[in-house]
Scaffold this motif. Structure first.
Motif, PDB file in Angstrom:
ATOM      1  N   ASP A  12      96.315  94.002  76.643  1.00 29.06           N
ATOM      2  CA  ASP A  12      96.204  95.372  76.143  1.00 29.06           C
ATOM      3  C   ASP A  12      96.476  96.385  77.254  1.00 29.06           C
ATOM      4  OD1 ASP A  12      95.568  97.178  73.948  1.00 29.06           O
ATOM      5  OD2 ASP A  12      93.746  97.654  75.074  1.00 29.06           O
ATOM      6  N   LYS A  16      99.432  99.212  77.230  1.00 34.12           N
ATOM      7  CA  LYS A  16      99.114 100.636  77.436  1.00 34.12           C
ATOM      8  C   LYS A  16      99.872 101.197  78.631  1.00 34.12           C
ATOM      9  CE  LYS A  16      94.566 100.727  75.305  1.00 34.12           C
ATOM     10  NZ  LYS A  16      93.116 100.764  75.516  1.00 34.12           N
ATOM     11  N   TYR A  17      99.963 100.421  79.685  1.00 36.88           N
ATOM     12  CA  TYR A  17     100.707 100.864  80.867  1.00 36.88           C
ATOM     13  C   TYR A  17     102.167 101.134  80.511  1.00 36.88           C
ATOM     14  CZ  TYR A  17     103.177 100.685  85.300  1.00 36.88           C
ATOM     15  OH  TYR A  17     104.008 100.970  86.357  1.00 36.88           O
ATOM     16  N   ARG A  19     103.428 101.797  77.550  1.00 39.85           N
ATOM     17  CA  ARG A  19     103.526 102.953  76.640  1.00 39.85           C
ATOM     18  C   ARG A  19     103.491 104.275  77.389  1.00 39.85           C
ATOM     19  NH1 ARG A  19      99.606  99.979  73.452  1.00 39.85           N
ATOM     20  NH2 ARG A  19     100.749  98.992  71.756  1.00 39.85           N
ATOM     21  N   SER A  20     102.727 104.313  78.455  1.00 41.54           N
ATOM     22  CA  SER A  20     102.535 105.584  79.159  1.00 41.54           C
ATOM     23  C   SER A  20     103.402 105.718  80.405  1.00 41.54           C
ATOM     24  CB  SER A  20     101.061 105.739  79.547  1.00 41.54           C
ATOM     25  OG  SER A  20     100.695 104.734  80.482  1.00 41.54           O
TER      26      SER A  20
END
Length: 113
Positions: A12, A16-17, A19-20
């Motif tokens: 996860d 997230k890394y 995505r951002s």
């Protein structure tokens, strides 16, 4: 696999890394989707990069994807095509023919696909 396990948390965090990440700011059409399975840990967890001009789902279209080994000991970066929608729309035989035709045209750099 429970979302409180170390492996799920690591996966996860990686999603997230990505995505951002600032690099994706230069590519506003790219969306990052990830899955470790539904209910149980998938045999092949993945993180896909979907260009919304091509597809918004891993069930259709073509997209880049990182495929992880089940034990997370390795990964593969691949170019995939969604098979679910074409087979549902055209049936197994015709859907597979269409997928094979698209794959062949992509391998040969044919822009008409």
């Amino acid at each position: 696999m429970s979302s409180d396990t170390k492996m799920w948390k690591s996966f996860d965090a990686c999603a997230k890394y990505l995505r951002s990440h600032e690099l994706l700011e230069s590519y506003p059409h790219i969306k990052v989707k990830a899955s470790v399975g539904q209910g149980n840990w998938a045999r092949v967890p993945w993180i896909a990069f979907l260009d919304d001009r091509e597809t918004e789902s891993t069930q259709k279209g073509v997209y880049g994807v990182i495929l992880f080994r089940q034990d997370m000991s390795g990964m593969y970066v691949t170019f995939n095509q969604g098979v679910t929608e074409p087979i549902q729309m055209h049936g197994a035989i015709e859907g597979k023919k269409r997928l094979q035709t698209l794959a062949a045209s992509l391998r040969h750099g044919d822009d008409s696909a």
